[in-house]
Design an enzyme around this catalytic site. Structure first.
Site, PDB file in Angstrom:
ATOM      1  N   HIS A 123     -38.244  26.922  48.821  1.00 27.31           N
ATOM      2  CA  HIS A 123     -37.848  25.549  49.132  1.00 27.31           C
ATOM      3  C   HIS A 123     -36.388  25.516  49.578  1.00 27.31           C
ATOM      4  O   HIS A 123     -35.532  26.194  49.038  1.00 27.31           O
ATOM      5  CB  HIS A 123     -38.074  24.598  47.954  1.00 27.31           C
ATOM      6  CG  HIS A 123     -37.331  24.913  46.692  1.00 27.31           C
ATOM      7  ND1 HIS A 123     -37.212  26.176  46.179  1.00 27.31           N
ATOM      8  CD2 HIS A 123     -36.681  24.104  45.817  1.00 27.31           C
ATOM      9  CE1 HIS A 123     -36.529  26.143  45.050  1.00 27.31           C
ATOM     10  NE2 HIS A 123     -36.174  24.897  44.817  1.00 27.31           N
TER      11      HIS A 123
ATOM     12  N   TYR B 154     -30.123  25.702  34.307  1.00 28.23           N
ATOM     13  CA  TYR B 154     -29.574  24.423  34.730  1.00 28.23           C
ATOM     14  C   TYR B 154     -28.386  24.068  33.846  1.00 28.23           C
ATOM     15  O   TYR B 154     -28.424  24.259  32.627  1.00 28.23           O
ATOM     16  CB  TYR B 154     -30.622  23.317  34.645  1.00 28.23           C
ATOM     17  CG  TYR B 154     -31.687  23.422  35.699  1.00 28.23           C
ATOM     18  CD1 TYR B 154     -31.490  22.911  36.978  1.00 28.23           C
ATOM     19  CD2 TYR B 154     -32.905  24.027  35.414  1.00 28.23           C
ATOM     20  CE1 TYR B 154     -32.469  23.013  37.951  1.00 28.23           C
ATOM     21  CE2 TYR B 154     -33.897  24.128  36.383  1.00 28.23           C
ATOM     22  CZ  TYR B 154     -33.670  23.622  37.644  1.00 28.23           C
ATOM     23  OH  TYR B 154     -34.636  23.724  38.606  1.00 28.23           O
TER      24      TYR B 154
ATOM     25  N   HIS C  89     -39.493  29.188  36.454  1.00 25.98           N
ATOM     26  CA  HIS C  89     -40.334  28.098  36.943  1.00 25.98           C
ATOM     27  C   HIS C  89     -41.722  28.638  37.258  1.00 25.98           C
ATOM     28  O   HIS C  89     -41.857  29.766  37.754  1.00 25.98           O
ATOM     29  CB  HIS C  89     -39.780  27.517  38.241  1.00 25.98           C
ATOM     30  CG  HIS C  89     -38.504  26.751  38.087  1.00 25.98           C
ATOM     31  ND1 HIS C  89     -38.350  25.746  37.160  1.00 25.98           N
ATOM     32  CD2 HIS C  89     -37.335  26.817  38.772  1.00 25.98           C
ATOM     33  CE1 HIS C  89     -37.136  25.230  37.276  1.00 25.98           C
ATOM     34  NE2 HIS C  89     -36.496  25.865  38.239  1.00 25.98           N
TER      35      HIS C  89
ATOM     36  N   GLU D 170     -27.648  24.466  39.459  1.00 19.17           N
ATOM     37  CA  GLU D 170     -28.615  25.499  39.095  1.00 19.17           C
ATOM     38  C   GLU D 170     -28.157  26.826  39.664  1.00 19.17           C
ATOM     39  O   GLU D 170     -27.637  26.883  40.784  1.00 19.17           O
ATOM     40  CB  GLU D 170     -30.003  25.167  39.663  1.00 19.17           C
ATOM     41  CG  GLU D 170     -31.058  26.226  39.365  1.00 19.17           C
ATOM     42  CD  GLU D 170     -32.378  25.992  40.100  1.00 19.17           C
ATOM     43  OE1 GLU D 170     -33.407  26.526  39.656  1.00 19.17           O
ATOM     44  OE2 GLU D 170     -32.371  25.308  41.146  1.00 19.17           O
TER      45      GLU D 170
ATOM     46  N   HIS E 195     -30.282  25.398  47.855  1.00 21.13           N
ATOM     47  CA  HIS E 195     -31.126  24.238  48.119  1.00 21.13           C
ATOM     48  C   HIS E 195     -30.622  23.040  47.331  1.00 21.13           C
ATOM     49  O   HIS E 195     -29.678  23.147  46.555  1.00 21.13           O
ATOM     50  CB  HIS E 195     -32.593  24.530  47.758  1.00 21.13           C
ATOM     51  CG  HIS E 195     -32.825  24.803  46.299  1.00 21.13           C
ATOM     52  ND1 HIS E 195     -32.851  26.069  45.767  1.00 21.13           N
ATOM     53  CD2 HIS E 195     -33.037  23.965  45.246  1.00 21.13           C
ATOM     54  CE1 HIS E 195     -33.079  26.007  44.466  1.00 21.13           C
ATOM     55  NE2 HIS E 195     -33.188  24.742  44.126  1.00 21.13           N
TER      56      HIS E 195
ATOM     57  N   HIS F 133     -30.055  18.102  41.415  1.00 24.11           N
ATOM     58  CA  HIS F 133     -29.188  19.280  41.328  1.00 24.11           C
ATOM     59  C   HIS F 133     -28.952  19.895  42.690  1.00 24.11           C
ATOM     60  O   HIS F 133     -29.707  19.676  43.634  1.00 24.11           O
ATOM     61  CB  HIS F 133     -29.770  20.336  40.377  1.00 24.11           C
ATOM     62  CG  HIS F 133     -31.003  21.036  40.886  1.00 24.11           C
ATOM     63  ND1 HIS F 133     -32.280  20.633  40.571  1.00 24.11           N
ATOM     64  CD2 HIS F 133     -31.154  22.147  41.679  1.00 24.11           C
ATOM     65  CE1 HIS F 133     -33.159  21.441  41.145  1.00 24.11           C
ATOM     66  NE2 HIS F 133     -32.499  22.372  41.819  1.00 24.11           N
TER      67      HIS F 133
END
Length: 314
Positions: free
Chosen positions: A206, A261, A252, A271, A150, A220
């Site tokens: 996502h 990261y 997260h 990431e 993503h 990122h």
């Protein structure tokens, strides 16, 4: 008409040799081709398209554009007038404008980021093949990332001036490209201002995300790994290679992902991301994060925001 998944990201890098060392030996991607203009194309071992990352030598870092793959060539013709009806100019780039790729529909999101849609790209297969495959290839290097997962884009936001391209992008993705909202951060006195959104077109939490900031840019690009153990191993690989780590391995709250990261040599944030988190389905209620819980939403273990995470981007 359907956007299936992220297709590739095109990044500017300031030192091609250092960038190749990073994406090849640290992340474990492989170079699949170079063109006459000096662009370098790479893929991950578990991807079947010929490339998912394009590197371009430049005097500044950042994102050139991100491309998503649609189901069929006819989808491009359906989507073009829908995008233009939103007041966004489009250009249909002919097949071959990008090596081994069909037509591309080019436009800019309300935030100013360039996006392209395409339906066809040469498929070269994964490193384990598709007939009686092994779980992983013997040639895995570095972190051994599976695929480009993503992208998160920083979007200009100034509510006092009536500017919120996070909300504009989100509405565009919903109304035109048929993405759906999985999670968002709501701020303001009435708790109705979208400061960040996470959106899906697949079943992962996502496929794209938007976060508000003083200017638009790239936050990122993320690569998928199998497990928390693989995230830890990727941190070890980065430490061995003296990679600049931004946020050490953690979880997260938003998306429930396991993460680290770090920056490529030009300063583009990467990431490595593991954990399905949950199934992103259209009828799943949207998860809401309030401003006072944002710390644990981003970094669940400490609940403390890292300044560089929101202030540094290309």
């Amino acid at each position: 008409m359907s956007v299936m998944r992220i297709g590739h990201a095109s990044l500017r890098v300031m030192d091609m040799g250092a960038a190749l060392q990073h994406y090849d030996n640290v992340l474990g991607m492989q170079v699949t081709m170079k063109d006459a203009a000096g662009h370098v194309y790479l893929k991950c071992w578990d991807e079947w398209d010929k490339y998912s990352l394009i590197l371009t030598a430049s005097d500044r870092a950042g994102l050139e554009y991100v491309a998503y793959k649609v189901r069929a060539e006819s989808d491009l013709d359906v989507l073009q007038p829908k995008i233009e009806a939103w007041g966004i100019k489009t250009t249909m780039l002919p097949a071959g404008s990008l090596p081994d790729t069909g037509r591309m529909l080019q436009f800019h999101l309300p935030s100013g980021h360039e996006m392209r849609l395409f339906a066809t790209k040469e498929q070269v297969g994964t490193d384990v093949g598709s007939l009686n495959p092994d779980p992983w290839p013997d040639s895995v290097r570095g972190a051994g990332v599976h695929w480009l997962d993503h992208i998160l884009l920083m979007c200009e936001m100034n509510p006092e001036a009536g500017v919120n391209t996070v909300a504009d992008n989100t509405r565009f993705m919903e109304e035109v490209l048929d993405f759906w909202l999985t999670e968002h951060v709501l701020v303001g006195p009435d708790k109705n201002i979208q400061a960040a959104t996470w959106m899906a077109c697949t079943t992962t939490p996502h496929d794209i995300a938007f976060v508000g900031g003083p200017r638009s840019g790239l936050h990122h690009i993320a690569f998928f790994l199998d497990s928390w153990h693989d995230v830890l191993k990727s941190a070890d690989v980065m430490a061995k290679n003296k990679v600049h780590i931004d946020v050490a391995p953690t979880r997260h709250g938003i998306t429930r992902g396991e993460t680290i990261y770090f920056f490529d040599p030009s300063g583009n944030r990467n990431e490595t991301f593991a954990g399905l988190g949950y199934m992103a389905q259209r009828d799943r209620p949207v998860t809401v994060w309030s401003e006072d819980h944002l710390g644990s939403g981003i970094f669940y273990h400490t609940g403390i925001l890292v300044d560089s995470f929101t202030q540094v981007y290309t």
